[in-house]
Design a protein around this motif. Structure first.
Motif, mmCIF file in Angstrom:
data_model
loop_
_atom_site.group_PDB
_atom_site.id
_atom_site.type_symbol
_atom_site.label_atom_id
_atom_site.label_comp_id
_atom_site.label_asym_id
_atom_site.label_seq_id
_atom_site.Cartn_x
_atom_site.Cartn_y
_atom_site.Cartn_z
ATOM 1 N N SER A 150 11.500 12.297 5.401
ATOM 2 C CA SER A 150 11.969 10.998 5.879
ATOM 3 C C SER A 150 11.247 9.837 5.203
ATOM 4 C CB SER A 150 11.798 10.903 7.400
ATOM 5 O OG SER A 150 10.425 11.064 7.745
ATOM 6 N N SER A 151 10.003 10.037 4.781
ATOM 7 C CA SER A 151 9.232 8.941 4.209
ATOM 8 C C SER A 151 8.275 9.483 3.148
ATOM 9 C CB SER A 151 8.442 8.236 5.312
ATOM 10 O OG SER A 151 7.617 7.232 4.781
ATOM 11 N N THR A 198 10.086 4.666 -4.284
ATOM 12 C CA THR A 198 8.988 3.891 -3.722
ATOM 13 C C THR A 198 8.477 4.554 -2.456
ATOM 14 O OG1 THR A 198 10.021 1.892 -4.599
ATOM 15 C CG2 THR A 198 8.315 1.592 -2.932
ATOM 16 N N GLU A 199 7.174 4.465 -2.263
ATOM 17 C CA GLU A 199 6.550 5.025 -1.060
ATOM 18 C C GLU A 199 7.249 4.500 0.188
ATOM 19 O OE1 GLU A 199 2.509 3.722 -0.290
ATOM 20 O OE2 GLU A 199 1.935 5.762 0.272
ATOM 21 N N GLY A 200 7.483 5.413 1.130
ATOM 22 C CA GLY A 200 8.128 5.021 2.376
ATOM 23 C C GLY A 200 9.615 5.288 2.412
ATOM 24 N N LEU A 201 10.226 5.467 1.254
ATOM 25 C CA LEU A 201 11.660 5.767 1.217
ATOM 26 C C LEU A 201 11.890 7.259 1.431
ATOM 27 C CD1 LEU A 201 12.954 3.539 -1.715
ATOM 28 C CD2 LEU A 201 13.117 3.133 0.749
ATOM 29 N N GLN A 243 5.334 9.858 0.381
ATOM 30 C CA GLN A 243 3.964 9.393 0.210
ATOM 31 C C GLN A 243 3.554 9.584 -1.244
ATOM 32 O OE1 GLN A 243 2.473 12.199 3.306
ATOM 33 N NE2 GLN A 243 1.560 10.389 4.221
#
Lengths: 110, 113
Positions: B78-79, B14-17, B81
């Protein structure tokens, strides 16, 4: 930016047919490469060259010939095409650090 | 001979993970390692390389550290997109092989909302 072009972009031929894939680079790079890309196998090196008239054998050369006619032009030849050679073919050129890939040629052998 | 192993064929998140794509290698010599990225219907292009004058290589938020003790060069971010969705290749250039690269099998990264 580095420029590598390939032609044709798509090609369909029959088993036993004769195919030539073309690649041209305008980067003044010495090294050029031919790869095939297949799901589950990634990019595999067929042949490469470090200058006009030079040819080095890659990791999957069987069934392929190549010729480097000038610093700019590198050709891949399939003289008796087989269905196992159906693939996406990429040409690349490199400086001392990075490889620059062309847009690819999709070859289908029926 | 030289080889590169990418154990995951597909990674979905999922986006952000955070993202981590694994890469291990075998080489007789001390190789240089690379990450190439290929977006859908595009050509592969260089994302990172292992030699950057003692700095950790970083590009577009991705980074990777060469660990010679474990023969690894994992790709991290780290995150994630949505635009990171692509096919990622780890590649090795042995110092003895001139400019020849050996690629891993590739890992498809799919990022969802």
């Amino acid at each position: 930016e580095a420029a590598v072009t390939q032609s044709p972009r798509n090609k369909v031929t029959v088993t036993g047919g004769n195919v030539t894939l073309s690649c041209r680079q305008t980067n003044s790079h010495n090294y050029m490469y031919w790869y095939r890309q297949d799901t589950g196998h990634g990019l595999r090196l067929i042949h490469y060259s470090y200058g006009a008239g030079n040819l080095q054998i890659g990791d999957v050369p069987d069934g392929y010939k190549a010729t480097r006619t000038t610093q700019e032009d590198f050709f891949l030849l399939l003289e008796l095409a087989s269905p196992s050679q159906t693939s996406l073919y990429f040409c690349a050129s490199s400086d001392r650090v990075e490889q620059y890939f062309g847009p690819g040629t999709r070859l289908t052998v029926l | 001979g030289d080889s590169v192993t990418q154990t995951e064929g597909l990674v979905t998140l999922t986006e952000g993970l955070p993202v981590m794509l694994n890469c291990t290698y075998q080489s007789t010599y001390s190789p240089f390692l690379f990450w190439y990225v290929q977006h859908l219907n595009e050509a592969p292009k260089l994302l990172l390389k292992s030699f950057t004058d003692n700095k950790r290589p970083e590009h577009q938020g991705f980074h990777a550290t060469l660990h010679k003790s474990s023969s690894s060069f994992h790709l991290q971010k780290s995150s994630a997109q949505l635009s990171d969705s692509a096919l990622y290749y780890c590649a090795l250039r042995a110092t003895s092989s001139g400019q020849k690269l050996v690629f891993g099998q590739g890992t498809i990264l799919k990022v969802y909302l």
